[in-house]
Motif scaffolding. Structure first.
Motif, PDB file in Angstrom:
ATOM      1  N   TYR A 115      51.337  45.959  43.109  1.00  0.00           N
ATOM      2  CA  TYR A 115      51.824  45.186  41.968  1.00  0.00           C
ATOM      3  C   TYR A 115      51.336  43.744  42.128  1.00  0.00           C
ATOM      4  O   TYR A 115      51.399  43.180  43.221  1.00  0.00           O
ATOM      5  N   HIS A 116      50.850  43.147  41.043  1.00  0.00           N
ATOM      6  CA  HIS A 116      50.152  41.858  41.122  1.00  0.00           C
ATOM      7  C   HIS A 116      50.944  40.754  41.824  1.00  0.00           C
ATOM      8  O   HIS A 116      50.384  39.979  42.581  1.00  0.00           O
TER       9      HIS A 116
ATOM     10  N   TYR B 258      50.762  40.170  45.808  1.00  0.00           N
ATOM     11  CA  TYR B 258      49.689  39.449  46.490  1.00  0.00           C
ATOM     12  C   TYR B 258      50.153  38.042  46.877  1.00  0.00           C
ATOM     13  O   TYR B 258      49.787  37.530  47.933  1.00  0.00           O
TER      14      TYR B 258
ATOM     15  N   PHE C 193      41.734  38.248  40.718  1.00  0.00           N
ATOM     16  CA  PHE C 193      41.892  39.658  41.065  1.00  0.00           C
ATOM     17  C   PHE C 193      40.541  40.345  40.914  1.00  0.00           C
ATOM     18  O   PHE C 193      39.976  40.382  39.834  1.00  0.00           O
TER      19      PHE C 193
ATOM     20  N   PRO D 181      41.753  46.382  43.304  1.00  0.00           N
ATOM     21  CA  PRO D 181      43.137  46.647  43.696  1.00  0.00           C
ATOM     22  C   PRO D 181      43.259  47.110  45.144  1.00  0.00           C
ATOM     23  O   PRO D 181      42.377  47.771  45.677  1.00  0.00           O
TER      24      PRO D 181
ATOM     25  N   VAL E 219      41.470  40.046  46.408  1.00  0.00           N
ATOM     26  CA  VAL E 219      42.049  38.928  45.661  1.00  0.00           C
ATOM     27  C   VAL E 219      41.691  37.645  46.396  1.00  0.00           C
ATOM     28  O   VAL E 219      41.780  37.582  47.623  1.00  0.00           O
TER      29      VAL E 219
END
Length: 153
Positions: free
Chosen positions: A36-37, A40, A79, A82, A117
Motif C-alpha cells: 500500500y502506497h 513506503y 513510485f 511495486p 520508490v
C-alpha cells in the motif's frame, strides 16, 4: 540480545549510505499483495530512525536533551515499481543536505538492484515548546555533516 545483534536489526552503513533491510509482510499490502502506497513512508521513517540510532541518538533522547523534535516538512515520492508480499527489500538512505534547522535525505526503496520508490524528504528541527523552527543541536549537525553525501548516482 547481544549489542551486535541489536545493531544488526538497525541495518548498516556502506560508506555514507545507511542500508536497512525489510521483509514485506501481509499487513503492508493491499488485497492484491502489493505494498500500500502509504507504507513506503513508514518504511522510510523506520530506516531514518534506525540510522539515527546507529549514529548514537534516538528521537526520545533528542527530545529530552534538547527539547526539539525532527519533523517532516516536505516530501516527494517517485513510485517506479511495486513491492510485493514477502519481497525482501532495503531502504537506502543518504543525507543530501544539512541546513541551519533542516535536514534533507534521499531514500531509495530497493528490491535487489531495482529501484521501487525514490523519496526525497526534508525535515525541520523544531522546538517542542513553541513548535517553531529551531537550529539543529551542534552534536546532531556534526554527525549529519559527517554523513553528508552530495554525489549523484
Amino acid at each position: 540480545m547481544a549489542q551486535n545483534d541489536h545493531d544488526a536489526i538497525l541495518g548498516r552503513f556502506e560508506g555514507k549510505r545507511h542500508i536497512y533491510p525489510l521483509i514485506v509482510y501481509y499487513e503492508n499490502t493491499d488485497a492484491g499483495g502489493v505494498v500500500y502506497h502509504a507504507n513506503y513512508l513508514a518504511f522510510a521513517e523506520r530506516a531514518r530512525s534506525a540510522m539515527l540510532n546507529l549514529l548514537g541518538f534516538t528521537n526520545r533522547n533528542i527530545a529530552e536533551r534538547h527539547k526539539v523534535a525532527i519533523a517532516v516538512r516536505q516530501c516527494t515520492l517517485d513510485f517506479r515499481r511495486p513491492a510485493l508480499l514477502e519481497d525482501r527489500i532495503t531502504v537506502e538512505s543518504r543525507v543530501i543536505k544539512v541546513g541551519g534547522a533542516s535536514l534533507g535525505f534521499e531514500q531509495k526503496i530497493m528490491r535487489g538492484d531495482d529501484e521501487l520508490v525514490v523519496i526525497e524528504i526534508y525535515l525541520a528541527c523544531m522546538s517542542l515548546e513553541e513548535f517553531r523552527a529551531q537550529r539543529l543541536p551542534d552534536e546532531l549537525r556534526t554527525v549529519f555533516n559527517s554523513c553528508l553525501d552530495v554525489t549523484k548516482d
